[in-house]
Design an enzyme around this catalytic site. Structure first.
Site, PDB file in Angstrom:
ATOM      1  N   VAL A  66       3.328  38.480 -47.273  1.00 26.04           N
ATOM      2  CA  VAL A  66       3.540  37.691 -46.053  1.00 26.04           C
ATOM      3  C   VAL A  66       3.807  38.555 -44.823  1.00 26.04           C
ATOM      4  CG1 VAL A  66       4.336  35.640 -47.325  1.00 26.04           C
ATOM      5  CG2 VAL A  66       6.030  37.278 -46.443  1.00 26.04           C
ATOM      6  N   ASN A  92       8.304  30.122 -49.358  1.00 23.05           N
ATOM      7  CA  ASN A  92       9.481  30.430 -50.173  1.00 23.05           C
ATOM      8  C   ASN A  92       9.750  31.934 -50.345  1.00 23.05           C
ATOM      9  OD1 ASN A  92      11.397  29.541 -52.543  1.00 23.05           O
ATOM     10  ND2 ASN A  92       9.989  31.041 -53.426  1.00 23.05           N
ATOM     11  N   SER A 145      18.300  28.486 -46.495  1.00 22.16           N
ATOM     12  CA  SER A 145      19.477  28.821 -47.305  1.00 22.16           C
ATOM     13  C   SER A 145      20.693  28.245 -46.614  1.00 22.16           C
ATOM     14  CB  SER A 145      19.625  30.347 -47.384  1.00 22.16           C
ATOM     15  OG  SER A 145      20.915  30.711 -47.853  1.00 22.16           O
ATOM     16  N   TYR A 158      19.996  38.608 -43.258  1.00 26.57           N
ATOM     17  CA  TYR A 158      19.521  37.464 -44.058  1.00 26.57           C
ATOM     18  C   TYR A 158      19.912  36.149 -43.377  1.00 26.57           C
ATOM     19  CZ  TYR A 158      18.791  34.540 -48.231  1.00 26.57           C
ATOM     20  OH  TYR A 158      18.366  33.580 -49.110  1.00 26.57           O
ATOM     21  N   ALA A 159      21.186  36.032 -43.003  1.00 31.44           N
ATOM     22  CA  ALA A 159      21.656  34.782 -42.391  1.00 31.44           C
ATOM     23  C   ALA A 159      20.920  34.516 -41.079  1.00 31.44           C
ATOM     24  CB  ALA A 159      23.167  34.846 -42.162  1.00 31.44           C
ATOM     25  N   SER A 161      17.896  35.545 -40.310  1.00 37.52           N
ATOM     26  CA  SER A 161      16.500  35.166 -40.618  1.00 37.52           C
ATOM     27  C   SER A 161      16.426  33.700 -41.043  1.00 37.52           C
ATOM     28  CB  SER A 161      15.918  36.072 -41.703  1.00 37.52           C
ATOM     29  OG  SER A 161      16.468  35.767 -42.986  1.00 37.52           O
TER      30      SER A 161
END
Ligand code: NDP
Length: 255
Positions: A66, A92, A145, A158-159, A161
């Protein structure tokens, strides 16, 4: 039950070589979809494809990164020539790099954002353009998430994104609604997969699980109905721009 009938639909799942994506691919096949499994590790994908076919389903794999626009356009061409237009996209694929903010490198930050956010954007736009060109409806389910809604130590990239992926979902839902394409975000709590298994096997990880309201990780089948609700046109016909949390109350606790 007809609500979750996906016969004659083509469904593409990214990150289908393991964990949640592998589970979703099998689930979609059980509902009658022609399923395309995308990720970088072809052998793992082909194992899942064989399992689906052995169980009576229809599936193929596409090697897909991706972060690489060319690989995405080649994958869509390949799918079109085999199965036709992708009408269900499970966006995903995702990675994390657990690093405190002051230790996060540019390389790590870019890699997480490029995969989780920009990769998802590329996939969604490619799918939606194809639906519009062919005048068919579509459903995009982005795996976000609970960390898109809250924060946790060592998860700044991560958070960020996942929060941005939620806003992307809502933006697409707004813009694509009149083109018969729905976009929704699924926000799982914690489910044991390759992404987190190392952590949850440590004493710290086990202690963390005990601090959660449910005192257990989620089981993948606990995502089935929420995922299908968003993915399937009959079930989720009035759901667009939704952010569906499946976390046994984790995100409303202070842990
Ligand atoms: P896994 O590590 O098991 O799966 C991640 C998948 O993403 C793999 O199939 C991997 O395949 C694929 N992937 C990673 N990078 C790329 C890339 N550049 N191009 C294509 N595919 C890629 O983790 P999970 O199943 O747990 O994660 C799936 C999604 O669920 C992620 O978006 C994650 O953030 C999200 N999530 C997970 C939670 C959990 O508790 N497990 C909780 C909340 C959200 P390959 O390496 O073969 O390319």
């Amino acid at each position: 039950m007809t609500y979750f009938n996906l016969e004659n639909k083509v469904a593409l799942v990214t990150g289908a070589s393991s964990g949640i994506g592998k589970h979703f691919a099998k689930l979609l096949a059980k509902q009658g979809a022609k399923v395309v499994l995308g990720a970088r590790r072809k052998e793992k994908l082909d194992t899942v494809v064989s399992e689906i076919i052995d169980a009576g389903g229809t599936a193929m794999s596409v090697v897909l990164d991706v972060t690489d626009p060319q690989s995405i356009s080649a994958a869509f061409d390949n799918i079109y020539s085999h199965y036709g237009v992708v009408q269900v996209l499970s966006n995903n694929a995702g990675i994390s790099d657990s690093t405190l903010a002051l230790s996060t490198t540019e390389e790590s930050w870019n890699s997480v954002l490029e995969t989780n956010l920009t990769g998802g954007w590329r996939m969604a736009i490619s799918m939606a353009k194809q639906c519009v060109e062919n005048n068919v409806s579509g459903s995009i389910v982005n795996t976000a998430s609970i960390l898109g809604l809250r924060v946790s130590m060592g998860q700044s990239s991560y958070a960020t994104s996942k929060a941005a992926l939620i806003q992307l979902t809502r933006s697409l839902a707004l813009e694509l609604s009149r083109k018969k394409i729905r976009a929704n975000a699924l926000c799982p709590g914690y489910f044991l997969t390759e992404l987190n298994e190392d952590y949850f096997q440590t004493d710290k990880g086990k202690k963390y699980i005990q601090s959660m309201p449910s005192q257990r990780l989620g089981q993948l089948n606990e995502l089935d109905v929420p995922f299908l609700l968003l993915a399937c046109e009959q079930a989720g016909s009035y759901m667009n721009g939704s952010v569906l949390v499946v976390d046994a109350g984790h995100s409303i606790s202070n842990m």
